[in-house]
Design a protein around this motif. Structure first.
Motif, mmCIF file in Angstrom:
data_model
loop_
_atom_site.group_PDB
_atom_site.id
_atom_site.type_symbol
_atom_site.label_atom_id
_atom_site.label_comp_id
_atom_site.label_asym_id
_atom_site.label_seq_id
_atom_site.Cartn_x
_atom_site.Cartn_y
_atom_site.Cartn_z
ATOM 1 N N ASN B 132 0.811 -1.221 0.000
ATOM 2 C CA ASN B 132 0.000 0.000 0.000
ATOM 3 C C ASN B 132 0.849 1.278 0.000
ATOM 4 O OD1 ASN B 132 0.844 0.381 2.644
ATOM 5 N ND2 ASN B 132 -1.048 -0.413 3.558
ATOM 6 N N GLY B 133 2.185 1.110 -0.030
ATOM 7 C CA GLY B 133 3.078 2.254 -0.145
ATOM 8 C C GLY B 133 3.284 3.041 1.145
ATOM 9 N N LYS B 134 2.638 2.614 2.235
ATOM 10 C CA LYS B 134 2.768 3.366 3.496
ATOM 11 C C LYS B 134 4.117 3.096 4.166
ATOM 12 C CE LYS B 134 -2.179 3.409 4.570
ATOM 13 N NZ LYS B 134 -3.204 2.723 5.362
ATOM 14 N N GLN B 135 4.584 4.096 4.903
ATOM 15 C CA GLN B 135 5.848 3.955 5.620
ATOM 16 C C GLN B 135 5.650 4.300 7.085
ATOM 17 O OE1 GLN B 135 9.203 4.615 3.148
ATOM 18 N NE2 GLN B 135 10.230 5.816 4.743
ATOM 19 N N PHE B 136 6.273 3.549 7.965
ATOM 20 C CA PHE B 136 6.147 3.765 9.415
ATOM 21 C C PHE B 136 7.538 3.738 10.026
ATOM 22 C CE2 PHE B 136 2.869 1.028 7.642
ATOM 23 C CZ PHE B 136 1.704 1.742 7.903
ATOM 24 N N THR B 137 7.647 4.347 11.207
ATOM 25 C CA THR B 137 8.947 4.296 11.877
ATOM 26 C C THR B 137 8.786 3.787 13.301
ATOM 27 O OG1 THR B 137 9.633 6.188 10.570
ATOM 28 C CG2 THR B 137 11.053 5.587 12.413
ATOM 29 N N ALA B 138 9.425 2.664 13.593
ATOM 30 C CA ALA B 138 9.468 2.147 14.964
ATOM 31 C C ALA B 138 10.747 2.659 15.609
ATOM 32 C CB ALA B 138 9.474 0.625 14.944
ATOM 33 N N LYS B 139 10.768 2.647 16.929
ATOM 34 C CA LYS B 139 11.991 3.023 17.629
ATOM 35 C C LYS B 139 13.053 1.985 17.285
ATOM 36 C CE LYS B 139 13.149 4.306 22.326
ATOM 37 N NZ LYS B 139 12.674 4.240 23.708
ATOM 38 N N PRO B 140 14.196 2.407 16.725
ATOM 39 C CA PRO B 140 15.197 1.396 16.358
ATOM 40 C C PRO B 140 15.814 0.755 17.599
ATOM 41 C CG PRO B 140 16.061 3.602 16.013
ATOM 42 C CD PRO B 140 14.638 3.762 16.436
ATOM 43 N N PHE B 141 16.398 -0.431 17.418
ATOM 44 C CA PHE B 141 17.082 -1.087 18.534
ATOM 45 C C PHE B 141 18.309 -0.295 18.933
ATOM 46 C CE2 PHE B 141 15.521 -5.092 16.347
ATOM 47 C CZ PHE B 141 14.507 -5.313 17.256
ATOM 48 N N PRO B 142 18.605 -0.253 20.236
ATOM 49 C CA PRO B 142 19.927 0.252 20.614
ATOM 50 C C PRO B 142 20.983 -0.723 20.092
ATOM 51 C CG PRO B 142 18.708 -0.491 22.570
ATOM 52 C CD PRO B 142 17.790 -0.642 21.394
ATOM 53 N N ASP B 143 22.227 -0.250 20.003
ATOM 54 C CA ASP B 143 23.302 -1.051 19.425
ATOM 55 C C ASP B 143 23.432 -2.443 20.021
ATOM 56 O OD1 ASP B 143 24.193 0.366 17.376
ATOM 57 O OD2 ASP B 143 26.024 1.139 18.345
ATOM 58 N N PHE B 144 23.382 -2.506 21.368
ATOM 59 C CA PHE B 144 23.671 -3.801 21.985
ATOM 60 C C PHE B 144 22.579 -4.826 21.679
ATOM 61 C CE2 PHE B 144 21.226 -4.792 25.908
ATOM 62 C CZ PHE B 144 20.546 -3.599 26.116
ATOM 63 N N ILE B 145 21.355 -4.366 21.539
ATOM 64 C CA ILE B 145 20.266 -5.299 21.190
ATOM 65 C C ILE B 145 20.462 -5.787 19.739
ATOM 66 C CG2 ILE B 145 17.766 -5.526 20.822
ATOM 67 C CD1 ILE B 145 18.193 -5.215 23.720
ATOM 68 N N ARG B 146 20.863 -4.863 18.860
ATOM 69 C CA ARG B 146 21.083 -5.259 17.465
ATOM 70 C C ARG B 146 22.205 -6.302 17.389
ATOM 71 N NH1 ARG B 146 21.239 -0.281 15.050
ATOM 72 N NH2 ARG B 146 23.462 -0.393 14.643
ATOM 73 N N LYS B 147 23.200 -6.097 18.241
ATOM 74 C CA LYS B 147 24.313 -7.068 18.247
ATOM 75 C C LYS B 147 23.858 -8.426 18.762
ATOM 76 C CE LYS B 147 28.105 -3.788 18.551
ATOM 77 N NZ LYS B 147 28.822 -2.954 19.528
ATOM 78 N N ILE B 148 22.974 -8.427 19.760
ATOM 79 C CA ILE B 148 22.449 -9.709 20.274
ATOM 80 C C ILE B 148 21.720 -10.437 19.153
ATOM 81 C CG2 ILE B 148 20.753 -10.791 21.835
ATOM 82 C CD1 ILE B 148 21.434 -8.645 23.905
ATOM 83 N N ILE B 149 20.870 -9.702 18.415
ATOM 84 C CA ILE B 149 20.090 -10.338 17.352
ATOM 85 C C ILE B 149 21.018 -10.821 16.229
ATOM 86 C CG2 ILE B 149 18.340 -9.894 15.559
ATOM 87 C CD1 ILE B 149 16.937 -8.145 17.748
ATOM 88 N N GLU B 150 22.019 -10.014 15.901
ATOM 89 C CA GLU B 150 22.972 -10.427 14.866
ATOM 90 C C GLU B 150 23.774 -11.649 15.297
ATOM 91 O OE1 GLU B 150 25.156 -6.858 13.971
ATOM 92 O OE2 GLU B 150 23.509 -6.053 12.773
ATOM 93 N N ALA B 151 23.996 -11.779 16.622
ATOM 94 C CA ALA B 151 24.762 -12.927 17.145
ATOM 95 C C ALA B 151 23.852 -14.134 17.346
ATOM 96 C CB ALA B 151 25.443 -12.545 18.447
ATOM 97 N N ASP B 152 22.616 -14.066 16.837
ATOM 98 C CA ASP B 152 21.659 -15.169 16.936
ATOM 99 C C ASP B 152 21.195 -15.392 18.375
ATOM 100 O OD1 ASP B 152 20.146 -16.951 15.451
ATOM 101 O OD2 ASP B 152 21.430 -18.643 15.980
ATOM 102 N N GLY B 153 21.294 -14.349 19.206
ATOM 103 C CA GLY B 153 20.789 -14.456 20.572
ATOM 104 C C GLY B 153 21.834 -14.123 21.620
ATOM 105 N N LEU B 154 21.377 -14.131 22.881
ATOM 106 C CA LEU B 154 22.234 -13.724 23.999
ATOM 107 C C LEU B 154 23.458 -14.625 24.161
ATOM 108 C CD1 LEU B 154 22.394 -11.687 26.393
ATOM 109 C CD2 LEU B 154 21.142 -13.353 27.766
ATOM 110 N N VAL B 155 23.267 -15.926 23.936
ATOM 111 C CA VAL B 155 24.391 -16.844 24.142
ATOM 112 C C VAL B 155 25.525 -16.539 23.171
ATOM 113 C CG1 VAL B 155 25.113 -19.252 24.024
ATOM 114 C CG2 VAL B 155 22.979 -18.651 25.150
#
Lengths: 430, 166
Positions: B132-155
């Motif tokens: 539908n062409g709409k755009q929204f903005t969520a609060k982006p992750f802080p760096d450390f959370i993005r790193k956790i997700i990139e590392a496939d989780g906390l472990v």
């Protein structure tokens, strides 16, 4: 800046004088809990972290209670894994089936003196919030948090905002803590306290038994709450004198009081005398109705027990109503004492005989049917009145079955009536 | 780091018992759990989902039990991201610890429809509905959370940070 009771406990465990809502802190923990659903993945994770051992073998509690006595091979394998981990790690608080101290996690931890005022506790079970009844901070986490906390003895928290519930008066006869918490969830909704503490206070607190308080805090999660917590009073102290005598004697507990004008998000006043007999209709705990205000709801099963309502006080209430009565033909009434201690005391007091004479079945202590595990699963289209804590779609069995949540008196009376009703209707029918 | 896929849209209070019914909790095997993901509210979900797809839910997504099996089941079903106005707190914590991306955005949860194609940029929080062409903005992750997700989780994130055994 003033603080709530929860904020003070968190600050003390983080070694800080002061915390504010939203602050991220690292806190030391007094107790870490896992059960047979959440511990097996935590053991795998624990091993991946390369930790040498648990941080303190007296501060980890492992409770196989969900699918025990094991319902199938897979759950037996899970419990075996926990048993071996507990043995290898020399975990002091591992509760084997049949152990005099065993039972449903949130019934047995307070009973065995593992909880005291001022403690900070996490458990890989959402109903860990139960322990707030003793003036402790306790909240549920997942298996990864459990694993990391077993290794390090600490975890991170976001300091929560809080809602204050000021209680006055006392319950009308037959009304219990379960009605109070269902009433509150009906009022604020299943996300009404999302991320927040639910702090109870006021003169009405003195009129709530410890069993009532444990039931109320148990279901804080059902309003989305991070924790529920009661102030410490004479009843709390009596409770730990009885159940945690060593900690009491050592003075190993700490009483925190909320500041008079701690910054609560909102304050809700409740006169306990206005709390009605309450039932949550399917499929959310917030769908509350007042008993007597809805039409006939016929039932197939009644479950009395669980971490919410499986304490000795609950079984005594059930026996009071079921004594000399018969469970309606076509209804199964399943009673689950919350612990081996509750089971044994119920035997001693003659409650088990009352249940058997009334046509109920008494099970071993287990979470069993509450989460649709075993020992009372519902078929398609069946209805159950249950003193447990959740009535989500498929919670107790078939996705097209229905669970109605209530306190013990309504559940026991409904077993006799064959439909949802109040204890007062029993005498009227005779 | 981004996500892109078609949307499965659900209502308010999607609970952990429908995400992964307790009758399947006698296993912790992610691929077994994924086979039953969303089964009690959407029996055809597992047949229709493709790698990269996105779940959009209503408020209080993930309420109920503390079972980490819930975000695990979602992640291993192929879902790349869950968008909702709010998440139940234990689910929120577990999802991050498991490396499942979740975004709080009420406008997106309202404006995106079932089966829309959506792209998400985690570093900016921008959610783009291509249908539908709409755009929204969520609060982006802080760096450390993005790193956790990139590392496939906390472990994955903490591995190597725990001191060697003596």
């Amino acid at each position: 800046m003033k603080m709530t009771m929860t904020q003070k406990i968190l600050a003390s465990h983080a070694g800080l004088d002061h915390v504010v809502p939203g602050q991220l802190i690292e806190a030391k923990l007094d107790l870490i809990l896992g059960n047979d659903v959440t511990t097996p993945p935590a053991i795998d994770i624990f091993q991946k972290t390369c930790a040498c051992g648990v941080f303190d073998r007296s501060k980890v509690a492992l409770v196989p209670d969900h699918f025990t006595p094991n319902k199938d091979i897979k759950s037996a394998e899970h419990c075996k894994k926990i048993r071996e981990f507990a043995r290898d790690q020399k975990i002091e608080n591992y509760f084997e089936v049949g152990d005099p101290k065993m039972g449903v996690e949130h019934v047995i931890l307070p009973e065995n003196g593992l909880v005291a005022p001022g403690d900070a506790i996490i458990g890989a079970d959402s109903h860990t919030c139960t322990y707030g009844a003793l003036g402790a901070f306790a909240t549920g986490v997942g298996s990864t948090d459990l694993a990391c906390a077993m290794a390090t003895g600490q975890t991170w928290f976001r300091v929560p905002e809080a809602i204050s519930f000021r209680l006055t008066g006392s319950f009308l006869p037959g009304v219990t803590g379960k009605d109070l918490i269902l009433h509150i969830i009906g009022m604020i909704g299943v996300d009404g306290a999302l991320y927040q503490s639910m702090e109870f206070s006021g003169p009405g607190v003195a009129n709530l038994s410890m069993a009532d308080r444990l039931t109320v805090c148990n279901m804080a999660i059902e309003a989305g709450g991070k924790n529920g917590i009661f102030p410490v009073d004479e009843q709390t102290i009596e409770y730990i004198k009885t159940f945690a005598p060593e900690r009491y004697a050592r003075g190993d507990y700490r009483i925190f009081e909320a500041d008079e004008d701690a910054g609560y998000e909102k304050t809700i006043d409740i006169d306990l005398a206005t709390v009605p007999l309450t039932v949550s209709f399917p499929h959310l705990p917030e769908n509350t109705r007042v008993v007597g205000t809805f039409g006939e709801v016929k039932i197939d099963q009644v479950v009395i027990g669980s971490c919410t309502n499986g304490r000795l006080e609950d079984l005594r209430l059930a026996a009071e109503i079921l004594s000399g009565q018969k469970v309606r033909k076509g209804v199964r009434c399943i009673i689950l004492p919350g612990s081996q201690r509750v089971w044994k005391e119920s035997l001693r007091e003659g409650l088990l005989e009352i249940f058997a004479d009334a046509g109920c079945i008494v099970s071993a202590p287990t979470c069993g049917p509450c989460l649709g595990g075993h020992m009372g699963i519902l078929a398609e289209g069946e209805r159950c009145v249950s003193t447990t804590n959740r009535n989500f779609v498929g919670r107790m069995g078939h996705p097209k079955s229905e669970v109605y949540l209530s306190g013990v008196p309504v559940a026991a009376a409904s077993a006799v009536l064959g439909r949802i009703g109040a204890p007062s209707e029993l005498s009227a029918e005779q | 780091m981004n996500a892109s896929g078609k949307v499965f849209k659900y209502g308010a209070n999607v609970d952990t018992d429908v995400i992964i019914p307790a009758r399947y909790l006698n296993t912790a095997d992610p691929s077994e759990l994924a086979k039953h993901c969303m089964e009690d509210i959407d029996a055809t979900f597992v047949d229709r989902v493709s790698v990269g797809d996105i779940i959009v839910g209503g408020p209080n997504f993930g309420c109920g039990s503390s079972r980490e099996h819930a975000p695990v089941a979602i992640k291993h079903s192929g879902i790349s991201c869950v968008i909702a106005p709010s998440f139940a707190r234990i689910f929120y914590r577990n999802a991050i610890n498991m490396g499942l991306a979740i975004l709080e955005c009420a406008e997106a949860a309202e404006g995106i429809e079932d089966k829309d194609r959506v792209e998400v940029d985690f570093s900016t929080g921008v959610i783009h509905d291509l249908t539908n062409g709409k755009q929204f903005t969520a609060k982006p992750f802080p760096d450390f959370i993005r790193k956790i997700i990139e590392a496939d989780g906390l472990v994955g994130y903490i591995s190597g940070k725990i001191p060697e055994c003596k």
